[in-house]
Scaffold this motif. Structure first.
Motif, mmCIF file in Angstrom:
data_model
loop_
_atom_site.group_PDB
_atom_site.id
_atom_site.type_symbol
_atom_site.label_atom_id
_atom_site.label_comp_id
_atom_site.label_asym_id
_atom_site.label_seq_id
_atom_site.Cartn_x
_atom_site.Cartn_y
_atom_site.Cartn_z
ATOM 1 N N UNK A 408 1.011 -0.937 -0.034
ATOM 2 C CA UNK A 408 0.365 0.154 0.154
ATOM 3 C C UNK A 408 0.527 1.656 0.086
ATOM 4 N N UNK A 409 1.996 1.531 0.685
ATOM 5 C CA UNK A 409 3.345 2.245 0.874
ATOM 6 C C UNK A 409 3.183 2.426 -0.740
ATOM 7 N N UNK A 410 3.894 1.487 -1.205
ATOM 8 C CA UNK A 410 3.847 1.410 -2.493
ATOM 9 C C UNK A 410 3.446 2.434 -3.878
ATOM 10 N N UNK A 411 2.158 1.895 -3.321
ATOM 11 C CA UNK A 411 1.047 3.077 -4.034
ATOM 12 C C UNK A 411 1.159 3.993 -3.773
ATOM 13 N N UNK A 412 1.187 4.298 -2.458
ATOM 14 C CA UNK A 412 0.337 5.693 -2.040
ATOM 15 C C UNK A 412 1.300 6.770 -2.865
ATOM 16 N N UNK A 413 3.140 6.155 -2.503
ATOM 17 C CA UNK A 413 4.247 7.035 -2.696
ATOM 18 C C UNK A 413 4.230 7.412 -4.487
ATOM 19 N N UNK A 414 3.518 6.284 -5.501
ATOM 20 C CA UNK A 414 3.242 6.204 -6.605
ATOM 21 C C UNK A 414 2.480 7.925 -6.693
ATOM 22 N N UNK A 415 0.964 7.861 -6.209
ATOM 23 C CA UNK A 415 -0.069 8.478 -5.803
ATOM 24 C C UNK A 415 0.357 10.340 -5.983
ATOM 25 N N UNK A 416 1.342 10.457 -4.929
ATOM 26 C CA UNK A 416 2.387 11.394 -4.385
ATOM 27 C C UNK A 416 3.099 11.366 -5.515
ATOM 28 N N UNK A 417 3.585 11.015 -6.313
ATOM 29 C CA UNK A 417 4.354 11.558 -7.048
ATOM 30 C C UNK A 417 4.190 11.847 -8.810
ATOM 31 N N UNK A 418 2.347 11.126 -8.365
ATOM 32 C CA UNK A 418 1.900 11.074 -10.006
ATOM 33 C C UNK A 418 1.043 12.560 -10.169
ATOM 34 N N UNK A 419 1.015 12.684 -8.808
ATOM 35 C CA UNK A 419 0.084 14.472 -8.222
ATOM 36 C C UNK A 419 0.859 15.691 -8.299
ATOM 37 N N UNK A 420 2.591 15.426 -8.023
ATOM 38 C CA UNK A 420 3.251 16.382 -7.260
ATOM 39 C C UNK A 420 2.739 16.740 -5.972
ATOM 40 N N UNK A 421 2.637 15.531 -5.408
ATOM 41 C CA UNK A 421 2.242 16.069 -3.641
ATOM 42 C C UNK A 421 3.440 16.321 -2.931
ATOM 43 N N UNK A 422 3.506 17.444 -2.502
ATOM 44 C CA UNK A 422 5.055 17.143 -1.055
ATOM 45 C C UNK A 422 4.752 16.246 -0.175
ATOM 46 N N UNK A 423 6.022 15.559 0.573
ATOM 47 C CA UNK A 423 5.895 15.166 1.431
ATOM 48 C C UNK A 423 6.623 15.305 2.891
ATOM 49 N N UNK A 424 6.944 15.320 4.021
ATOM 50 C CA UNK A 424 8.371 15.672 4.662
ATOM 51 C C UNK A 424 8.574 14.805 4.843
ATOM 52 N N UNK A 425 10.103 14.057 5.101
ATOM 53 C CA UNK A 425 11.328 13.015 5.359
ATOM 54 C C UNK A 425 10.842 12.791 6.634
ATOM 55 N N UNK A 426 10.230 13.348 7.196
ATOM 56 C CA UNK A 426 9.852 12.578 8.556
ATOM 57 C C UNK A 426 9.112 11.525 8.294
ATOM 58 N N UNK A 427 7.397 12.098 7.678
ATOM 59 C CA UNK A 427 6.937 10.601 7.271
ATOM 60 C C UNK A 427 7.460 9.452 6.749
ATOM 61 N N UNK A 428 8.298 9.802 6.087
ATOM 62 C CA UNK A 428 9.215 8.347 5.572
ATOM 63 C C UNK A 428 10.170 7.898 6.511
#
Length: 566
Positions: A408-428
């Motif tokens: 599931x994490x892979x799909x959500x990371x793909x979603x962020x890249x596809x939408x160009x949605x930022x994500x904090x490194x602390x979450x990763x």
């Protein structure tokens, strides 16, 4: 066109459209792998063997990479993708012997999910049609008093690789000649083991090669069952039984006959070192004539014409009512699949976005459909709430990481890249020590795209930038991060110097594409239409004669004389 249906063409198709499990995001693909098939083979033919007279690839071993993906009302299923060199030679061996294996599979009078080659669809092998299973079950319900049901316990994960030659050549012959590599079943056994670092138990769930191999074992079990139960009066010609992948169902007129059927299934499954799942093995009275009528109901309530807030709310309410009425069926997933066009075109997007995210929280199996709709909507309408998606993914990854739900994490990371949605490194941060190539590639790419705020730690992943790493479960990161220049060392020497991966590197064979440029609405709708046609044809064939004469989609004459394997 006739000459194109050769073993070489089948091999290229398996490479292009059968490598990664369909449960992985579409950013992971292998079309270039298939396109460069001939050039890769020429290069690999130059690799010297460790033993004179023995093909070099007999000695190549690699580890499979494993991830999990949600299943409806069940524990997550474990899926795998294997080392591309292992897959190259395994799929080649299967392509060379495909026609012979297809003839073996036609011995089954029970299978309603045969391995059918598809020259034009999304996969090299058409996926099993659940409607065909349901249709055949209706036939059994109408004709018998009782159903005897049996399910093989963890079928793919439990297959003993040595049973592959048993299924192909017969158990007595295979055991007597288990070192004889002129028997192609022994070659397949070796290549399957080499693809999982020598392990003899299990087939990786996901690659199309496993579908072919599992069906060979399933057919051998069918044939043994057919011989066994025929002595008690059962006849295949009466269409009194079916097998759907690893699920057996017998129509019976008495409880004694049902007990005989279950005992026969158990005994024949045991002959291939497999066990039945006792919790799913049962005898029950036949049921309703229309077990899947809810599908027609869902189709009928889909709004048409001008769709506003009121129509959407009514649709959502009716879907939820159907979900409550049929808890045994994945109604929500079916409803979302059928509403794709509606959601991509409707004006009340904010309401739809709420519904999609809520649906995923309620039922994780809809994740891939939800992401597909979100990305395509943004590409077309540019009205997806990027900030909201970013916050949603950030919070969700923290939960999924604790539960080790890496698929599931892979799909959500793909979603962020596809939408160009930022994500904090602390979450990763909890993922930096995870040995998962797909996660490592996605985070590294997101960082390169400046979508990660803060620093990421690639040191754990970069420790695999070696020759051994290319044969480990981290091969995808070891290879692809070098090809894309997204590891922290900017090194590629370990790949260039490798006799197996070096040629693919020089040919620019990639297994990952960044972003969502490969996705578009028309392609999606065309793919869905094609899939419906495939499944309708498969269901019709099953209803007619259990698909006994059903061969390939886009079927033409096949030239099976060509071989460059042995």
């Amino acid at each position: 066109m006739t000459s194109s249906k050769t073993p070489k063409a089948r091999h290229a198709r398996l490479l292009s459209n059968g490598f990664f499990p369909p449960e992985m995001p579409s950013c992971f693909y292998s079309e270039r792998f298939g396109a460069q098939r001939d050039a890769i083979l020429v290069a690999l033919d130059q690799v010297p063997s460790k033993k004179a007279g023995t093909p070099h690839y007999y000695f190549h071993k690699g580890e499979r990479a494993v991830f999990t993906f949600p299943r409806f009302r069940r524990e997550d299923r474990r899926h795998s993708y294997i080392n591309p060199i292992s897959y190259f030679y395994l799929s080649k061996a299967l392509a060379e012997k495909y026609i012979a294996m297809r003839k073996l599979n036609r011995r089954s009078k029970m299978s309603i999910a045969p391995a059918i080659f598809d020259w034009k669809g999304e996969r090299a092998l058409i996926r099993p049609a659940f409607d065909a299973r349901d249709s055949q079950r209706v036939t059994l319900n109408a004709g018998y008093e009782l159903l005897a049901e049996a399910d093989v316990n963890a079928f793919f994960h439990s297959i003993y690789t040595h049973t592959i030659p048993w299924a192909i050549h017969g158990k007595a012959v295979a055991k007597k000649k288990k070192q004889d590599m002129s028997l192609y079943g022994n070659v397949l056994d070796l290549l399957v083991r080499n693809a999982q670092d020598g392990q003899t138990i299990g087939l990786p769930v996901g690659p199309d090669t496993s579908r072919l191999l599992a069906e060979i074992v399933g057919t051998a079990i069918d044939k043994l069952i057919q011989t066994t139960v025929s002595k008690s009066g059962w006849s295949a010609k009466r269409r009194g039984a079916m097998r759907f992948v690893d699920d057996f169902t017998f129509g019976c007129m008495s409880h004694q006959q049902a007990e005989i059927a279950v005992a026969a299934i158990r005994r024949c499954v045991n002959e291939f070192e497999l066990e039945l799942n006792n919790t799913k093995t049962k005898i029950l009275p036949t049921g309703p004539f229309f077990p899947t009528a809810w599908k027609e109901h869902i189709r009928s309530i889909l709004p048409t014409g001008t769709v506003g807030k009121s129509e959407l709310l009514q649709y959502f309410y009716r879907v939820e009512a159907a979900v409550a009425a049929h808890p045994e069926a994945n109604v929500q997933k079916f409803a979302l699949q059928n509403a794709r066009r509606l959601f991509l075109e409707a004006s009340e997007w904010s309401l739809i976005e709420d519904y999609l995210l809520s649906s995923y929280r309620q039922n994780p199996t809809v994740l891939s459909i939800v992401l597909e709709i979100l990305i395509l909507r943004q590409l077309d309408k540019q009205d997806v709430s990027i900030d909201r998606i970013s916050a949603f993914v950030t919070a969700r990854i923290a939960t999924l990481s604790r539960l080790q739900k890496h698929g599931e994490i892979c799909w959500l990371l793909f979603l962020c890249i596809g939408l160009r949605a930022p994500i904090p490194s602390s979450a990763l941060s909890s993922l930096f020590d995870v040995e998962d190539s797909a996660i490592a590639i996605l985070i590294s790419d997101a960082n390169k795209q400046h979508l990660v705020s803060g620093l990421i730690d690639q040191s754990k992943w970069d420790s695999n930038l070696t020759a051994d790493g290319l044969r480990s479960s981290m091969w995808l990161y070891a290879y692809e991060s070098a090809l894309k220049g997204i590891n922290s060392t900017a090194t590629s020497s370990h790949v260039v110097a490798d006799p197996y991966f070096g040629p693919m590197f020089s040919l620019n064979v990639e297994f990952y594409r960044s972003g969502s440029s490969h996705m578009n609405r028309n392609t999606l709708l065309s793919r869905l239409r094609l899939m419906r046609l495939r499944h309708a044809a498969q269901q019709a064939a099953v209803e007619e004669d259990l698909a006994e004469e059903f061969f390939d989609f886009e079927e033409e004459e096949v030239d099976d004389s060509e071989s460059d394997l042995y």
